[in-house]
Scaffold this motif. Structure first.
Motif, short mmCIF file in Angstrom:
data_model
loop_
_atom_site.label_atom_id
_atom_site.label_comp_id
_atom_site.label_asym_id
_atom_site.label_seq_id
_atom_site.Cartn_x
_atom_site.Cartn_y
_atom_site.Cartn_z
N VAL A 299 70.08 -72.78 -26.40
CA VAL A 299 70.11 -72.07 -25.01
C VAL A 299 71.53 -71.35 -25.11
CG1 VAL A 299 70.47 -72.16 -22.45
CG2 VAL A 299 68.59 -73.42 -23.64
N PRO A 300 72.59 -72.06 -25.47
CA PRO A 300 74.10 -71.32 -25.59
C PRO A 300 73.93 -70.18 -26.59
CG PRO A 300 74.38 -73.70 -25.59
CD PRO A 300 72.70 -73.55 -25.77
N PHE A 301 73.14 -70.27 -27.74
CA PHE A 301 73.09 -69.12 -28.44
C PHE A 301 72.18 -67.92 -27.98
CE2 PHE A 301 74.39 -72.01 -31.89
CZ PHE A 301 74.87 -71.34 -32.85
N ALA A 302 71.20 -68.49 -27.43
CA ALA A 302 70.39 -67.29 -26.50
C ALA A 302 71.49 -66.64 -25.54
CB ALA A 302 69.19 -67.99 -25.89
N ASP A 303 72.10 -67.36 -24.82
CA ASP A 303 72.98 -66.63 -23.96
C ASP A 303 74.15 -65.80 -24.59
OD1 ASP A 303 71.81 -68.12 -21.89
OD2 ASP A 303 73.09 -69.79 -21.86
N ALA A 304 74.29 -66.10 -25.61
CA ALA A 304 75.41 -65.33 -26.52
C ALA A 304 74.42 -64.15 -27.20
CB ALA A 304 75.98 -66.37 -27.45
N GLY A 305 73.23 -64.19 -27.10
CA GLY A 305 72.68 -62.87 -27.68
C GLY A 305 72.44 -63.27 -29.42
N ARG A 306 72.24 -64.66 -29.65
CA ARG A 306 72.26 -64.66 -31.00
C ARG A 306 71.01 -65.82 -31.24
NH1 ARG A 306 77.94 -67.08 -33.11
NH2 ARG A 306 76.67 -67.32 -34.97
N ARG A 307 70.79 -66.33 -32.51
CA ARG A 307 69.56 -66.95 -32.84
C ARG A 307 70.15 -68.30 -33.83
NH1 ARG A 307 66.15 -64.78 -36.55
NH2 ARG A 307 64.64 -66.43 -36.00
N LEU A 308 69.38 -69.24 -33.49
CA LEU A 308 69.64 -70.70 -34.38
C LEU A 308 68.59 -71.17 -34.97
CD1 LEU A 308 71.46 -72.89 -34.91
CD2 LEU A 308 70.54 -74.11 -33.04
N VAL A 309 68.44 -70.95 -36.45
CA VAL A 309 67.19 -71.10 -36.98
C VAL A 309 67.27 -72.54 -37.87
CG1 VAL A 309 65.67 -70.37 -38.93
CG2 VAL A 309 66.60 -68.68 -37.34
N VAL A 310 66.51 -73.30 -37.89
CA VAL A 310 66.45 -74.68 -38.54
C VAL A 310 65.32 -74.77 -39.77
CG1 VAL A 310 66.16 -77.06 -38.29
CG2 VAL A 310 67.51 -75.73 -36.59
N GLN A 311 65.95 -75.05 -40.88
CA GLN A 311 64.89 -74.99 -42.03
C GLN A 311 65.23 -76.28 -42.69
OE1 GLN A 311 65.71 -71.56 -44.46
NE2 GLN A 311 64.97 -70.03 -42.92
N VAL A 312 64.18 -77.19 -42.51
CA VAL A 312 64.27 -78.80 -43.12
C VAL A 312 62.75 -79.28 -43.48
CG1 VAL A 312 63.98 -79.59 -40.90
CG2 VAL A 312 65.28 -80.89 -42.58
N ASP A 313 63.06 -79.99 -44.61
CA ASP A 313 61.98 -80.65 -45.13
C ASP A 313 61.71 -81.80 -44.25
OD1 ASP A 313 59.94 -81.98 -46.63
OD2 ASP A 313 61.10 -82.27 -48.23
N PRO A 314 60.37 -81.85 -43.70
CA PRO A 314 60.11 -83.04 -42.65
C PRO A 314 60.01 -84.45 -43.37
CG PRO A 314 58.04 -81.71 -43.14
CD PRO A 314 59.24 -81.01 -43.91
N GLY A 315 60.11 -84.29 -44.63
CA GLY A 315 59.93 -85.79 -45.41
C GLY A 315 61.35 -86.27 -45.75
N VAL A 316 62.45 -85.76 -45.54
CA VAL A 316 63.74 -86.32 -46.27
C VAL A 316 64.27 -87.19 -45.10
CG1 VAL A 316 66.02 -85.47 -46.66
CG2 VAL A 316 64.11 -83.95 -47.22
N GLU A 317 64.76 -88.39 -45.82
CA GLU A 317 65.38 -89.52 -44.89
C GLU A 317 66.92 -89.50 -45.74
OE1 GLU A 317 63.34 -92.88 -44.75
OE2 GLU A 317 61.62 -92.23 -43.26
N VAL A 318 67.50 -89.78 -44.80
CA VAL A 318 69.19 -90.01 -45.45
C VAL A 318 69.64 -91.14 -44.79
CG1 VAL A 318 69.33 -87.29 -45.77
CG2 VAL A 318 70.11 -88.43 -43.56
N LEU A 319 70.52 -91.75 -45.61
CA LEU A 319 71.44 -92.74 -45.27
C LEU A 319 72.75 -92.25 -44.48
CD1 LEU A 319 71.17 -95.09 -48.36
CD2 LEU A 319 70.01 -95.54 -46.11
#
Length: 441
Positions: A290-310
């Protein structure tokens, strides 16, 4: 345990094979021998009747008639001494030990049917060999079954050991999967409950440490300020000296409190656990879209769904939120948050990049220092984010200046702790509802 299961299974099958195979081989050999003796006696009786019939009917009798009585699984020899003195023989002469059937017909003919003792012996030995071969096949099948069963039982126990080690090293929420063995699943469930209890206890202790730190620092700060006021307000040298000494003691006490709290946190083993990276990134996407949309910008997330981190879930979320907020304030265009494998097989890199002007050259070397800012912030966000990443064993760096790319290096959950590698899911264990409810209470 694996070795004991193998030994017990093989020993049980071996005893069963011996107890059943030895009598079976013995009686099988005896049955073959008795069958051959009965066949010889039956051939002699049949030949006696045939000889009497031909004598009564005065039919010519020669050696060709004896040929059919020599057929069989053993070497046979037929000898007939007629009442008139003629001697007829047919078949191969038996040398050595023999089994003989002697019959005297009603017309006075003497009939002898002989078989080789060694032929009968080898027929019996063949039966014993078949029994031995069947026993070896049974033992081999039992070894294969024992290996399969031992692997099925030992793999969940290996994973329980790994989970216990994970619990002891501070990973208080190991991910458990049912193994299909009821007793092992009960131990795993109890280990999970113990992990939850330890997690709550550690959280309470850390909260107490935080509260104690705050409650101690506030009066110590007030006391320091009071002593400084006394030092500046009084004109007596002895009072000023005592106030200075007291102020030094207070500062030393503050340092001791900080050291004790730091040692306590280190001894607690950390709060890192296996965190699905996709869940944290998509949570940030929902919060900042929502804040990015209000600023006229886009937020894109690209992530492997199977990755787990510590990592510590809250700290990881705060670091990512700081990077996304920094991109919103100082960057431009589309902000992309993506994950990729690191240079080693046990690391993951999360990159936050935008299409803005980037970081100035004079600011880039000191971007993570406290109070360093371009003028639109406090200068603490990136410094705190880097400290939080370091506390979990990660690393936060400025990977590229123009356009700005921040890289967060995290430790990936090793394959030895992944349930799909260590513990395959077994078949469901059928338990009675009343027992399950009783154990779940």
């Amino acid at each position: 345990m694996r070795r004991r299961v193998l030994q017990a299974t093989i020993a049980t099958v071996t005893v069963a094979v011996v107890l059943l195979g030895v009598p079976l081989a013995f009686f099988g050999a005896q049955l073959v021998r008795q069958t051959q003796i009965q066949e010889i006696e039956a051939a002699a009786q049949s030949l006696a009747l045939a000889v009497d019939l031909r004598i009564e009917q005065q039919v010519p009798f020669d050696e060709a008639l004896l040929a059919r009585y020599t057929a069989g699984q053993t070497v046979r020899h037929v000898s007939v001494e007629m009442p008139d003195g003629r001697h007829l023989t047919q078949g191969q002469e038996v040398t050595g030990r023999s089994l003989d059937a002697r019959v005297r017909s009603a017309q006075g003919a003497q009939i002898v049917v002989s078989a080789s003792w060694w032929d009968v012996f080898w027929l019996s030995a063949r039966v014993i060999g078949l029994v031995v071969a069947a026993a070896l096949v049974a033992i081999a099948a039992s070894i294969a079954l024992a290996i399969w069963q031992s692997d099925r039982l030992s793999a969940p126990l290996v994973y329980l050991a790994a989970s216990a080690e994970q619990l002891g090293s501070g990973q208080v929420r190991p991910h458990l999967e049912p193994s299909g063995v009821e007793e092992i699943d009960l131990v795993a469930a109890e280990l999970a409950r113990s992990a939850d209890r330890m997690a709550r206890r550690l959280a309470a202790e850390r909260q107490f440490a935080s509260d104690a730190s705050h409650q101690l620092r506030t009066p110590l700060t007030a006391l320091s300020m009071r002593l400084e006021e006394i030092t500046t307000a009084t004109e007596r040298d002895d009072v000023r000296e005592e106030a200075r000494i007291s102020l030094e003691q207070v500062e030393r006490l503050v340092g001791v409190v900080d050291d004790l709290l730091t040692s306590s946190r280190r001894a607690a083993g950390g709060t890192t656990e296996a965190v699905p990276l996709a869940e944290v990134l998509h949570q940030q996407e929902e919060e900042w879209s929502v804040p990015f949309a209000d600023a006229g910008r886009r937020l894109v997330v690209q992530v492997d769904p199977g990755v787990e981190v510590l990592a510590t879930p809250g700290a990881l979320a705060q670091v990512l939120a700081t990077l996304v907020e920094n991109s919103l304030k100082h960057g431009g265009g589309t902000t992309t948050v993506r994950s990729r494998p690191g240079t080693s097989t046990r690391s993951v890199v999360v990159e936050v990049a935008d299409e803005g002007p980037g970081v100035p050259d004079d600011l880039a070397p000191r971007i993570f220092e406290r109070n360093v800012t371009s003028g639109a912030g406090t200068g603490l966000g990136l410094a705190l984010a880097r400290d939080l990443a370091s506390a979990d064993g990660g690393r936060l760096e400025l990977a590229q200046r123009r356009p700005a790319v921040f890289a967060l290096f995290l430790a990936q959950v090793p394959a030895a702790l992944r349930t799909d590698k260590v513990l395959p899911i077994g078949p469901a264990v059928a338990t009675r509802p009343d027992r399950r409810r009783h154990r779940g209470d």
